[in-house]
Enzyme design. Sequence first.
Site: not given
Ligand code: PDD
Length: 287
Positions: A103, A105, A150, A182
């Site tokens: 482990r 970083h 993501k 968001e």
């Molecule tokens: N999440 N913003 C965030 C922080 C999200 O986690 C998501 C979707 C969206 C919308 O993205 P999309 O339209 O491509 O699904 C915006 C998915 C559904 C999840 O984490 O399960």
Amino acid sequence: MSAYLNGEFLPRAEARVSVFDRGFLLGDGVYELIPVYSGKPFRLDAHLHRLQFSLDGIRLANPLGIEAWRERILQLIALQDFADQSVYIQVTRGTPVEGQPLRDHAFPQHAPPTVFMFAQPLVTATAEQKAAGVCAVSAVDNRWLRCNVKAISLLANLLLRQQAVDVACAETVMLRDGFLTEGAASNIFVVKDGVLKAPPPSNLMLTGITYDVVLELAARHGIAHETGPVTEAEVRHADELWMTSSTREIMAIVKLDGVPVGAGVPGPVARRMDALYQTFKQQVMRA
Ligand code: PDD
């Protein structure tokens, strides 16, 4: 119900990774979630493009080319015995090889990334749920400044979402420095005087695939729309407020922090957009 792990399709319960996988120890990885209608993945290229962006963002080489991804995802979909699915994809920086710190970083050398996928039945909102709408709470967006990646390290999003769950609401609408970013797991739109508005894509939010589709449909069907900074006042005085995501589709928020949004019921623009979205899905996916 099969899953996919590092080149192999196998029963979900048999999928195993090391406890030294950096996804488990460090949250060091990225993911995608792709809705599948009648066995057809929705906007696959856009999801794979976003996956590439996320991988680039964490300096992890894409372990598969576009065609290889497509092939494996279609195979995984075909192995399920339900037609509407949500396919989850996760790529982590893998498990350090022998002789490397267990482990650390610092990125490990020569560690092959872990590629994991599984599918679940996609359950979207019923007509009754859509007609009722949902409630939401607001909170200060205290996440890192790279929300367009993501990342699987979702702790901040989870804590924010839980604030909504704790009061039996569906989503947390986040504000940073007085502006809308968001939802904890969705994008947020406002409608005022018939004009649909959302924040522009930036590092402060994930650019949703649903967000893109909504803006495209608005353009195609002559719904007045714009992207630009959305102030907290615009959120609080909106005629309509929506959340959008692959799993929630277009869902009206009818109460924010206990205060009715507009008339307190899903508004006409939300209902129209939902109808357009459903038709679009039918045309594109079920053709
Ligand atoms: N999440 N913003 C965030 C922080 C999200 O986690 C998501 C979707 C969206 C919308 O993205 P999309 O339209 O491509 O699904 C915006 C998915 C559904 C999840 O984490 O399960």
